[in-house]
Scaffold this active site. Structure first.
Site, short mmCIF file in Angstrom:
data_model
loop_
_atom_site.label_atom_id
_atom_site.label_comp_id
_atom_site.label_asym_id
_atom_site.label_seq_id
_atom_site.Cartn_x
_atom_site.Cartn_y
_atom_site.Cartn_z
N ARG A 283 0.59 -1.01 -0.15
CA ARG A 283 -0.14 -0.16 0.15
C ARG A 283 1.16 1.23 0.28
O ARG A 283 2.11 1.14 -0.06
CB ARG A 283 -0.83 -0.22 1.34
CG ARG A 283 -0.01 -0.45 2.42
CD ARG A 283 -1.30 0.09 3.49
NE ARG A 283 -0.02 1.19 4.06
CZ ARG A 283 -0.79 1.27 5.82
NH1 ARG A 283 -1.77 0.51 6.37
NH2 ARG A 283 -0.22 2.21 7.32
N MET B 48 3.27 4.26 -0.71
CA MET B 48 3.97 5.23 -1.44
C MET B 48 4.41 3.47 -2.41
O MET B 48 4.87 3.65 -3.82
CB MET B 48 4.71 5.97 -1.17
CG MET B 48 5.05 7.02 -0.99
SD MET B 48 6.44 7.89 -0.35
CE MET B 48 6.13 8.43 1.47
N ASN C 74 11.69 0.61 1.00
CA ASN C 74 10.90 1.89 1.81
C ASN C 74 9.87 1.10 3.14
O ASN C 74 9.50 2.42 3.26
CB ASN C 74 9.89 1.77 0.33
CG ASN C 74 7.55 2.04 0.48
OD1 ASN C 74 8.10 3.42 0.19
ND2 ASN C 74 6.89 1.75 0.94
N TYR D 19 11.96 8.19 15.35
CA TYR D 19 11.04 8.24 13.56
C TYR D 19 12.88 9.46 12.95
O TYR D 19 13.63 8.79 12.24
CB TYR D 19 10.43 9.22 13.28
CG TYR D 19 10.22 9.39 11.79
CD1 TYR D 19 9.38 8.13 11.29
CD2 TYR D 19 9.92 10.32 10.86
CE1 TYR D 19 9.22 7.95 9.70
CE2 TYR D 19 9.41 10.04 9.46
CZ TYR D 19 9.24 9.14 9.02
OH TYR D 19 9.08 9.24 7.75
N LYS E 169 15.70 8.27 10.28
CA LYS E 169 15.54 8.93 8.84
C LYS E 169 17.00 9.69 9.05
O LYS E 169 18.09 8.92 7.77
CB LYS E 169 15.08 9.58 8.22
CG LYS E 169 13.09 8.37 8.89
CD LYS E 169 12.90 7.41 7.61
CE LYS E 169 11.51 6.61 7.66
NZ LYS E 169 12.02 5.42 6.46
N THR F 178 -0.19 9.02 1.94
CA THR F 178 -0.27 7.64 2.37
C THR F 178 -1.27 7.41 3.84
O THR F 178 -1.54 7.94 4.02
CB THR F 178 0.73 7.02 2.34
OG1 THR F 178 1.38 7.67 3.64
CG2 THR F 178 1.31 7.37 0.95
P1 NAP Z 1 2.70 3.68 4.83
O1 NAP Z 1 1.47 3.96 3.48
O2 NAP Z 1 2.51 3.35 6.24
O3 NAP Z 1 3.22 1.87 3.99
C1 NAP Z 1 4.21 0.94 4.36
C2 NAP Z 1 4.11 -0.31 4.47
O4 NAP Z 1 5.23 -0.43 4.93
C3 NAP Z 1 2.57 -0.79 5.27
O5 NAP Z 1 2.36 -1.51 4.00
C4 NAP Z 1 3.04 -1.24 6.06
O6 NAP Z 1 2.49 -2.32 6.95
C5 NAP Z 1 4.77 -1.61 5.92
N1 NAP Z 1 5.59 -2.51 6.86
C6 NAP Z 1 5.49 -1.81 8.16
N2 NAP Z 1 6.51 -2.66 8.71
C7 NAP Z 1 6.61 -3.51 7.99
C8 NAP Z 1 7.65 -4.35 8.00
N3 NAP Z 1 8.12 -5.11 9.05
N4 NAP Z 1 8.30 -5.34 7.21
C9 NAP Z 1 7.99 -4.84 5.54
N5 NAP Z 1 6.92 -3.97 5.68
C10 NAP Z 1 6.51 -3.48 6.97
O7 NAP Z 1 3.92 4.05 4.06
P2 NAP Z 1 3.99 4.97 3.62
O8 NAP Z 1 3.91 6.81 4.05
O9 NAP Z 1 4.14 5.08 1.98
O10 NAP Z 1 5.80 4.91 3.91
C11 NAP Z 1 6.83 4.82 2.62
C12 NAP Z 1 7.83 5.13 3.32
O11 NAP Z 1 8.07 6.26 3.17
C13 NAP Z 1 8.10 5.05 5.16
O12 NAP Z 1 9.90 4.19 4.91
C14 NAP Z 1 7.79 6.47 5.08
O13 NAP Z 1 9.34 6.12 6.45
C15 NAP Z 1 8.22 7.10 4.34
N6 NAP Z 1 7.73 9.11 4.44
C16 NAP Z 1 6.23 9.11 4.59
C17 NAP Z 1 5.93 10.23 4.09
C18 NAP Z 1 4.69 10.03 4.46
O14 NAP Z 1 4.08 11.32 3.91
N7 NAP Z 1 3.66 9.41 4.78
C19 NAP Z 1 7.47 10.87 4.45
C20 NAP Z 1 8.27 11.12 4.50
C21 NAP Z 1 8.65 9.55 4.50
P3 NAP Z 1 1.54 -2.48 8.50
O15 NAP Z 1 1.15 -1.58 7.47
O16 NAP Z 1 1.53 -3.38 8.84
O17 NAP Z 1 2.69 -1.80 8.67
#
Ligand code: NAP
Length: 244
Positions: free
Chosen positions: A16, A18, A87, A150, A154, A185
């Site tokens: 799901r 990004m 990711n 966090y 990072k 997201t």
């Molecule tokens: P997201 O929607 O929460 O997607 C992250 C995915 O990683 C989820 O499917 C999650 O599953 C999975 N995950 C969590 N723990 C895991 C594990 N131990 N092994 C394998 N998969 C695992 O997050 P996103 O917003 O797309 O973020 C993706 C990346 O971008 C992350 O590293 C985040 O820190 C970074 N980021 C996000 C933002 C933002 O604004 N969204 C900004 C800067 C950086 P569960 O749902 O079961 O936890």
């Protein structure tokens, strides 16, 4: 389009958010993609939707044995891995006074140790492929401070990417970090993150949060040979937030 023709990619956390957006764009651009996540149902669904050039494997990024299985699966299904997008990640909006040792160790394990495990796991496959690109997803909090835990992980991802880039350049393996700002997201829709996101959004020069696809375009560039001379660098996609 075939900007990723002949690429075999593993994308973590790709069920799901990004990661799913990166998987869709990668397949559109000719890559073969292993969607790796702990979320099984969504991951299987996405792989089915994307067809023969995508496959799902359950991967907990904190487990070394899971990584070994995921790389073997990718090789058996599609061939040697030449792209890894680290990711998967979690957020935790606690103050330094609130966060417990257990919570701190958890976020370090998921956001930081996993990146080391992933990079180590794909090196033999990338050597076989004779080329590799590792894209580590950090955050704007890898450049400026935010929540404790966090932010720490990072910043670490940014540093690890540089160290790994130096250690792997002679194998023709590039390593870069990506620093997204606020992206729409499920992660930022979580209750404990909502308030922080609202606060941040006020200060975004572009005056909006981004769509996942706007990050995927940058990840695509780094995964492809178009970025052949970029390694050990940080790439920011934040609507101008950190330019202020
Ligand atoms: P997201 O929607 O929460 O997607 C992250 C995915 O990683 C989820 O499917 C999650 O599953 C999975 N995950 C969590 N723990 C895991 C594990 N131990 N092994 C394998 N998969 C695992 O997050 P996103 O917003 O797309 O973020 C993706 C990346 O971008 C992350 O590293 C985040 O820190 C970074 N980021 C996000 C933002 C933002 O604004 N969204 C900004 C800067 C950086 P569960 O749902 O079961 O936890």
């Amino acid at each position: 389009m075939d900007r990723l023709a002949n690429k075999v990619a593993i994308i973590t956390g790709a069920s799901r958010g990004m990661g799913a957006s990166h998987a869709r764009l990668f397949v559109d651009e000719g890559a073969k993609v292993v969607i790796a996540d702990i979320l099984e149902e969504e991951g299987e669904q996405l792989a089915n939707e994307l067809g023969d050039n995508a496959a799902f494997i359950k991967l907990d990024v904190t487990k070394k044995e899971n990584w070994e299985k995921a790389v073997s699966f990718a090789e058996d299904t599609f061939g040697p891995v030449n792209v890894l997008v680290n990711n998967a990640g979690i957020t935790m909006n606690k103050t330094i006074e609130e966060i417990t040792e257990e919570e701190y160790r958890k976020i370090i394990d998921i956001n930081q140790v996993s990146v080391l495990l992933g990079m180590k796991a794909v090196i033999p496959s990338m050597k076989k492929a004779t080329i590799g690109s590792i894209v580590n997803i950090s955050s704007l909090n890898g450049l400026v401070g935010g929540a404790i835990g966090y932010t720490d992980t990072k910043f670490a991802v940014r540093g690890m990417s540089k160290a790994a880039a130096l250690g792997l350049a002679h194998y023709n393996i590039r390593v870069n970090s990506v620093h997204p700002g606020v992206i729409e997201t499920p992660m930022i829709a979580q209750e404990d993150a909502k308030e922080a996101v609202k606060e941040f959004s006020k200060f975004i020069p572009n005056k909006r949060v981004a769509k996942p696809e706007e990050v995927s375009n940058l990840v695509l560039y780094l995964a492809s040979d178009e970025s052949s001379y970029s390694t050990g660098s940080e790439f920011v996609v934040d609507g101008g937030l950190t330019a202020q």
